[in-house]
Scaffold this motif. Structure first.
Motif, PDB file in Angstrom:
ATOM      1  N   LYS A 115       0.840  -1.190   0.000  1.00 17.87           N
ATOM      2  CA  LYS A 115       0.000   0.000   0.000  1.00 17.87           C
ATOM      3  C   LYS A 115       0.876   1.240   0.000  1.00 17.87           C
ATOM      4  CE  LYS A 115      -4.003  -1.967   2.458  1.00 17.87           C
ATOM      5  NZ  LYS A 115      -3.460  -3.324   2.692  1.00 17.87           N
ATOM      6  N   THR A 141      -3.539   3.027   0.605  1.00 20.81           N
ATOM      7  CA  THR A 141      -4.249   2.726  -0.645  1.00 20.81           C
ATOM      8  C   THR A 141      -3.387   1.810  -1.504  1.00 20.81           C
ATOM      9  OG1 THR A 141      -5.250   4.935  -0.574  1.00 20.81           O
ATOM     10  CG2 THR A 141      -5.373   3.738  -2.664  1.00 20.81           C
ATOM     11  N   PRO A 142      -3.914   0.640  -1.915  1.00 20.16           N
ATOM     12  CA  PRO A 142      -3.152  -0.228  -2.825  1.00 20.16           C
ATOM     13  C   PRO A 142      -3.230   0.341  -4.244  1.00 20.16           C
ATOM     14  CG  PRO A 142      -4.968  -1.385  -1.727  1.00 20.16           C
ATOM     15  CD  PRO A 142      -5.185   0.054  -1.500  1.00 20.16           C
ATOM     16  N   LYS A 143      -2.381  -0.058  -5.087  1.00 22.75           N
ATOM     17  CA  LYS A 143      -0.952  -0.233  -4.916  1.00 22.75           C
ATOM     18  C   LYS A 143      -0.350   0.622  -6.009  1.00 22.75           C
ATOM     19  CE  LYS A 143       2.856  -3.378  -4.854  1.00 22.75           C
ATOM     20  NZ  LYS A 143       3.426  -4.681  -4.849  1.00 22.75           N
ATOM     21  N   PHE A 177      -6.526   1.313   7.514  1.00 26.94           N
ATOM     22  CA  PHE A 177      -7.138   1.058   6.202  1.00 26.94           C
ATOM     23  C   PHE A 177      -8.593   0.636   6.338  1.00 26.94           C
ATOM     24  CE2 PHE A 177      -7.936  -2.063   2.726  1.00 26.94           C
ATOM     25  CZ  PHE A 177      -7.889  -1.180   1.657  1.00 26.94           C
TER      26      PHE A 177
END
Length: 653
Positions: A263, A327-329, A382
């Motif tokens: 992330k 927040t991915p990626k 998250f």
């Protein structure tokens, strides 16, 4: 590491496969995208007008292009950051200052993200802003004259990418750096990047009456890459959101080393809180050197002011102003829905879309639901801020826009498609292919509280098989989809100039009535204006020769000039005396080492000519203006440098 490398290679291979599978028979079948029904939807009959204006960034052209929707017809290229010989922008004495920077005269830039001014979160059609990415700058363009009126350089920045998006009352236009650098700049080893480089997020105030810009403050952030941004709106007005990547702070082989973390972050900035802090005397005045270029419509002339300081803010000095949302990626796009509730992170290396909730974010901040910190900035948990995940099934999500009816549309670069999904349920409703490798997309008003929701335009990076081949490189393709029904429908392809990274659209009815038709001669305050043929003259000042020239269909006054010498510097100050819409005049002279001029009705522009050879040299109008256009010409006699010939000229004798 090996696993990750194989994954990247696999995705790239899949992308190459997709972009090489063009259908050579497209357009020959009645079942193609442009069938008779779809052709009617994009057809604009002769003499009729398009429903929308679309403003597309030029990317490496440095400019902004204007198209009509749904026709896809290109109406104009507006010069912004690049010299433009078609009109003389950046060549004329009046417009050269627009391209001044702290690095000197820079005649090019990489323009990426246009955004239209707003009032109460709705497009008001006054100005459009766009960023220069290479030499960090923000430009403001009038949507009355469709000319660049102001450019401000951004210090402490490099790769001005997460720009130029405006708050919902155009209080600020934002400029976020893509590349972190030493702040202030200094000589240091690049391998000491981590912990020593920083990023800046610049909040540039916009005067509500005139639009004039000023850097209000810069937030000096950790040394990540700040990719894209969007403002909060509605309930989240007062916040701004920025995607980050390279939270690893890698300085080599970034395609691998800056993609290790599962992330990265969306940085949430409470700019209202920072603004209050600065208004109360907070922040540090840092020495800086940056250009502020302003074009004055009354004098038709730009001037440059070099500014020497900027207010910087350490986020740790304003508790509660800056937070990180995991927040991915490697997220690219950072998009906020029209209600201001949902913040979408488009992770380039994630097949899913991450949707954060503003309400959840505020609750997590209130409840101190933190998962550590980065350089003193709290990281929110998250699961506490997550609203939902869109299981898209696509590859390479980049950007999301909204139709105002509760639907979102996301581009997928690798799988070359636009995916429609439902806000709140996160359900994928529809998907349509693009041709090929789509980047941004645009819905008119899609970056506001009131999208117009009739069309989506996909801005594609690769165009093979779509148009007649013109060598190794094609103009980039835009594709327009009808989104008025439940399912998207591909209507039309059209080529675009440069490399559009983003676009902004607005209904024509909001702009067309306000479009300026000509400049009133009575309002022309240019110091060298020739408001009537009787005012035409030629004046010598040492080796400088000033020619006060008027032009009207179909002659120049004066038309024959003698007494100019080799080594003189000749200034042609040309005033177009027409007071009629769409009657510009051009001017060119043999041996000019810059460009022609294109002078709008009522306008004055100046071309500098330095003759190096004796002779009789013609000048002429370059813009076909009447049946006697060919006769619109004159001569300049150039004598040796030691000549005693006095200046003389004819006034149409």
């Amino acid at each position: 590491m090996k696993k990750y490398t194989y994954l990247v290679l696999g995705l790239l291979g899949f992308a190459a496969l997709l972009t090489s599978c063009g259908n050579g028979n497209q357009g020959k079948s009645s079942s193609g995208a442009l069938n008779s029904s779809n052709a009617e939807k994009v057809y604009v009959a002769p003499g009729e007008h398009d429903e929308f204006y679309a403003f597309m960034s030029g990317g490496y052209s440095g400019n902004l292009t204007v198209y009509g929707l749904p026709s896809g017809r290109m109406f104009k290229e507006i010069p912004v950051f690049s010299q433009f010989p078609t009109s003389g922008y950046g060549y004329s004495e009046e417009t050269k200052p627009m391209l001044n920077t702290s690095h000197g005269f820079v005649p090019w830039d990489d323009s990426h993200h246009p955004d239209i001014s707003q009032t109460n979160g709705e497009l008001d059609g006054r100005w459009i802003f766009i960023n220069g990415n290479n030499t960090p700058r923000i430009a403001r363009i009038s949507l009355s004259t469709f000319e660049t009126e102001e450019i401000i350089e951004v210090p402490n920045s490099a790769g001005n990418h997460s720009s130029s998006f405006v708050t919902e009352n155009t209080e600020y236009v934002v400029a976020g750096t893509r590349f972190s650098v030493p702040i202030p700049q200094r000589d240091m080893p690049i391998n000491q990047y981590k912990g020593n480089f920083q990023g800046s997020l610049s909040f540039i105030s916009v005067d509500p009456e005139h639009g004039h810009m000023d850097i209000k403050f810069q937030i000096i952030m950790p040394g990540f890459n700040y990719d894209l941004s969007h403002p909060g709106r509605g309930k989240s007005h007062g916040w701004f959101f920025f995607t980050t990547y390279n939270t690893e702070e890698a300085s080599t082989l970034q395609e691998v080393n800056s993609s290790q973390n599962d992330k990265d972050f969306i940085a949430a900035i409470n700019w209202k809180k920072v603004e209050e802090y600065v208004n109360n005397g907070g922040g540090t005045k840092m020495p800086a050197n940056y250009a502020h270029n302003v074009y004055d419509e009354s004098t038709h002339t730009a001037t440059t002011t070099m500014k020497k300081e900027v207010v910087t803010v350490n986020p740790l000095d304003v508790p509660g102003a800056v937070f990180f949302l995991p927040t991915p990626k490697s997220p690219h796009g950072c998009d906020v829905d029209p209600t201001g509730q949902y913040i979408i992170g488009n992770g380039k290396l994630s097949a899913d879309l991450t949707v954060h909730s503003f309400d959840n974010m505020m609750a997590a901040i209130e409840g101190k639901k933190f998962d550590g910190e980065a350089y003193g900035i709290p990281i929110l948990k998250f699961e506490e801020v997550l609203a939902g995940t869109v299981k898209s099934g696509g590859l390479g999500p980049l950007h999301t826009e909204f139709d105002g009816a509760g639907n979102a549309y996301t581009t997928f670069f690798i799988s070359s498609e636009v995916v429609k999904w439902k806000l709140g349920t996160w359900e994928v409703i529809d998907r349509k292919p693009t041709y090929y490798s789509v980047g941004h997309l645009m819905i008119p008003g899609g970056n506001s509280r009131k999208p117009f929701g009739k069309y989506v335009v996909a801005l594609n990076k690769i165009t093979k098989d779509r148009y007649l081949p013109v060598g190794p490189e094609m103009e980039h393709s835009a594709q327009i989809y009808d989104i008025s029904g439940d399912k998207m429908e591909l209507l039309y392809d059209f080529p675009t100039h440069g490399e559009p990274h983003y676009a902004a659209g607005i209904p024509a009815e909001l702009l067309a009535p306000k479009s300026k038709k000509f400049y009133k001669l009575a309002d022309n305050k240019h110091p060298y204006a020739t408001l009537g043929a009787a005012d035409a003259k030629v004046v010598r000042d040492g080796k400088d020769v000033h020619i006060y020239m008027s032009t009207i269909r179909s002659h120049f006054t004066p038309d024959n000039i003698e007494g100019v010498k080799v080594g003189d510097k000749v200034y042609f100050h040309i005033t177009n005396q027409e007071q009629d819409f769409d009657v510009p005049h051009g001017f060119a002279v043999i041996g000019a080492n810059n460009s022609e001029l294109l002078i709008m009705p009522g306008q004055t522009k100046t071309l500098v000519w330095e003759p190096k050879q004796v002779g009789v040299w013609p000048f002429y109008c370059t813009d076909f203006c009447s049946a006697l256009h060919q006769e619109m010409q004159g001569y300049v006699r150039v004598s040796p440098a030691n000549s005693n010939l006095e200046l003389s000229w004819s006034l149409g004798d």
